[in-house]
Design a protein around this motif. Structure first.
Motif, PDB file in Angstrom:
ATOM      1  N   THR A 118     -60.920 -14.166  93.792  1.00 54.10           N
ATOM      2  CA  THR A 118     -59.596 -13.566  93.602  1.00 54.10           C
ATOM      3  C   THR A 118     -59.631 -12.094  93.218  1.00 54.10           C
ATOM      4  O   THR A 118     -58.610 -11.412  93.302  1.00 54.10           O
ATOM      5  CB  THR A 118     -58.819 -14.315  92.505  1.00 54.10           C
ATOM      6  N   ILE A 119     -60.788 -11.595  92.795  1.00 56.11           N
ATOM      7  CA  ILE A 119     -60.804 -10.269  92.167  1.00 56.11           C
ATOM      8  C   ILE A 119     -60.416  -9.156  93.144  1.00 56.11           C
ATOM      9  O   ILE A 119     -59.759  -8.182  92.755  1.00 56.11           O
ATOM     10  CB  ILE A 119     -62.175  -9.997  91.510  1.00 56.11           C
ATOM     11  N   SER A 120     -60.774  -9.305  94.420  1.00 58.02           N
ATOM     12  CA  SER A 120     -60.400  -8.265  95.394  1.00 58.02           C
ATOM     13  C   SER A 120     -58.891  -8.165  95.533  1.00 58.02           C
ATOM     14  O   SER A 120     -58.322  -7.063  95.608  1.00 58.02           O
ATOM     15  CB  SER A 120     -61.033  -8.561  96.760  1.00 58.02           C
ATOM     16  N   ASN A 121     -58.212  -9.303  95.548  1.00 57.90           N
ATOM     17  CA  ASN A 121     -56.753  -9.309  95.635  1.00 57.90           C
ATOM     18  C   ASN A 121     -56.125  -8.704  94.381  1.00 57.90           C
ATOM     19  O   ASN A 121     -55.128  -7.976  94.462  1.00 57.90           O
ATOM     20  CB  ASN A 121     -56.249 -10.737  95.848  1.00 57.90           C
ATOM     21  N   ILE A 122     -56.713  -8.993  93.228  1.00 58.00           N
ATOM     22  CA  ILE A 122     -56.207  -8.415  91.979  1.00 58.00           C
ATOM     23  C   ILE A 122     -56.366  -6.900  92.002  1.00 58.00           C
ATOM     24  O   ILE A 122     -55.451  -6.153  91.625  1.00 58.00           O
ATOM     25  CB  ILE A 122     -56.928  -9.033  90.768  1.00 58.00           C
ATOM     26  N   PHE A 123     -57.516  -6.435  92.469  1.00 52.26           N
ATOM     27  CA  PHE A 123     -57.734  -4.988  92.585  1.00 52.26           C
ATOM     28  C   PHE A 123     -56.676  -4.363  93.505  1.00 52.26           C
ATOM     29  O   PHE A 123     -56.146  -3.286  93.207  1.00 52.26           O
ATOM     30  CB  PHE A 123     -59.125  -4.705  93.158  1.00 52.26           C
ATOM     31  N   GLU A 124     -56.371  -5.012  94.611  1.00 56.16           N
ATOM     32  CA  GLU A 124     -55.374  -4.482  95.543  1.00 56.16           C
ATOM     33  C   GLU A 124     -54.008  -4.354  94.879  1.00 56.16           C
ATOM     34  O   GLU A 124     -53.297  -3.352  95.083  1.00 56.16           O
ATOM     35  CB  GLU A 124     -55.274  -5.389  96.774  1.00 56.16           C
ATOM     36  N   GLN A 125     -53.647  -5.356  94.082  1.00 52.95           N
ATOM     37  CA  GLN A 125     -52.350  -5.297  93.398  1.00 52.95           C
ATOM     38  C   GLN A 125     -52.313  -4.161  92.381  1.00 52.95           C
ATOM     39  O   GLN A 125     -51.305  -3.448  92.263  1.00 52.95           O
ATOM     40  CB  GLN A 125     -52.076  -6.630  92.702  1.00 52.95           C
ATOM     41  N   ILE A 126     -53.407  -3.987  91.656  1.00 53.67           N
ATOM     42  CA  ILE A 126     -53.457  -2.904  90.667  1.00 53.67           C
ATOM     43  C   ILE A 126     -53.434  -1.545  91.357  1.00 53.67           C
ATOM     44  O   ILE A 126     -52.726  -0.618  90.929  1.00 53.67           O
ATOM     45  CB  ILE A 126     -54.715  -3.046  89.780  1.00 53.67           C
TER      46      ILE A 126
END
Length: 419
Positions: free
Chosen positions: A95-103
């Motif tokens: 999930t971390i790549s998606n979280i980075f994209e949101q941030i």
């Protein structure tokens, strides 16, 4: 305003105790990452509070606290971007790549080109002394808990956003978990991604919190900078725990009363640390429906404390009051909150299971503490609203960093960063 502010990201944010302290000192939250749905809703509600406060429409927020409007109506009262800072996702390699994209999207929309501070601490059950004691009776030992490795997610954020400083909070027991191997691994990973670190065991009671709560606070700064571990001045609140409770109405077991005691002024402690203001609406003052057996035990516990500050040993109860087969461990499972002392014992998320360890000091009430009383012991202001059922509220409160402690840390971090 956001471009000029000191910006931070809160990882494993919980109900937002760390964020609250930093926001009270003027830091701007880029994002709060939290996997629990109810805690994430609490973070959203607090974000709405700060927005409505900024635009001078707090009357809408207080309407929600009074029950005059629904949560859906509260959400409609603010722009959608107010809520996007709360990212309700579990952190993992998937999930971390998606979280980075949101941030990254939040930062782009708000014109933010840097992160000053990353704060937070992974779930601590696997490191805590209590957790390790319970581990002996579990199918999967705490040593094999995958949460032990969540600090690696934390270092991924340091690598990605290169904050000037970070604050990593965890239980004091992290130093001895796995015979010290867990703490050595953590330090190694934090240093490997380019940070100088120092750590100290700090007590919330030294920050004005009326609670004995020891935590390991690791602070790091990028190699090549001249930052350091701050010196935190000891705050003497000149108060006792009863000062936190005195203006809340007396409750009978199972009762809810959300009106402050009439004609009782806000005392010096509540006013000084802004636990309560003249505008606040009382919420969450609800307690459990304790059984007759519990009430009889509570009465004995309170009398022992009031007589000579003695604690009840479970084995000394009459047989008709005993229900637990385990008579060798947790013999102090019934404990009164120390109303006449400058601080109480550590507030725990175990409050969600029963209130035996947190009995109200007033023998006339003879009950476990309410949700709001627990929040006050943690130094949450009365304007803080916890979403979800009562059990979820107790968990959020028990797991939180006390906002007063967080504010003390944020004060010194802000001074070091020169803003």
């Amino acid at each position: 305003m956001k471009r000029d502010s000191l910006n931070f990201i809160d990882l494993f944010a919980g109900a937002g105790g760390l964020s609250e302290g930093f926001m009270q000192k003027g830091f701007n939250p880029i994002a709060h990452i939290e996997m629990n749905q109810y805690a994430a809703m609490t973070l959203e509600t607090r974000s709405i509070y700060y927005f409505l406060k900024k635009v001078r429409r707090l009357n809408v927020y207080y309407d929600y606290l009074r029950g005059d409007i629904t949560r859906a109506q509260l959400l409609e009262a603010v722009p959608p971007e107010v809520l996007q800072t709360v990212i309700c996702e579990e952190m993992s390699t998937k999930t971390i790549s998606n979280i980075f994209e949101q941030i990254d999207l939040i930062m782009e929309q708000d014109g933010i080109n840097h992160v000053d501070v990353v704060v937070g601490g992974p779930p601590c059950q696997a490191y805590s002394l209590v957790g390790r004691a319970q581990s002996k009776h579990m199918e999967t030992p705490m040593e094999q808990d995958p949460r032990n490795e969540l600090y690696k997610m934390y270092t991924r954020f340091l690598t990605k956003y290169q904050p000037r400083m970070f604050v990593f909070e965890n239980v004091a027991g992290i130093k001895t978990a796995r015979n010290g191997a867990a703490f050595r691994n953590l330090q190694s990973h934090l240093k490997r991604v380019g940070y100088v670190i120092e750590y100290r065991e700090l007590n919330a009671s030294d920050f004005g919190v009326l609670q004995n709560r020891k935590r390991m606070i690791i602070i790091g700064w990028r190699k090549g900078t001249d930052f350091r571990y701050p010196d935190f001045p000891i705050v003497n609140p000149h108060a006792t725990v009863s000062d936190l409770l005195v203006d809340l109405p007396a409750l009978e077991r199972g009762q809810t009363l959300n009106e402050y005691r009439p004609n009782l002024p806000i005392n010096q402690y509540l006013r000084r640390f802004r636990i309560r203001t003249e505008h606040d609406v009382l919420t969450h003052h609800v307690c459990r429906s304790n059984t007759n057996r519990d009430v009889e035990i509570y009465r004995r516990v309170i009398e022992l404390w009031n007589d000579n500050h003695s604690r009840l040993n479970y084995n000394h109860l009459p047989e008709e009051l005993k229900t637990h087969k385990n008579r060798s461990s947790f013999v102090d499972r019934f404990k009164v909150v120390e109303g006449d002392m400058p601080y109480c014992h550590t507030v725990l998320a175990h409050l969600s299971k029963d209130g035996h360890y947190f009995i109200h000091p007033d023998i006339e009430q003879c009950r476990s503490i309410s949700v709001r009383e627990a929040a006050r012991l943690q130094s949450f202001p009365d304007s803080y609203y916890f979403e979800g059922p009562r059990t979820a509220q107790f968990v959020q409160i028990g797991n939180a960093v006390p906002p007063l402690m967080a504010k003390g840390i944020a004060t010194q971090i802000k001074a070091l960063l020169g803003d």
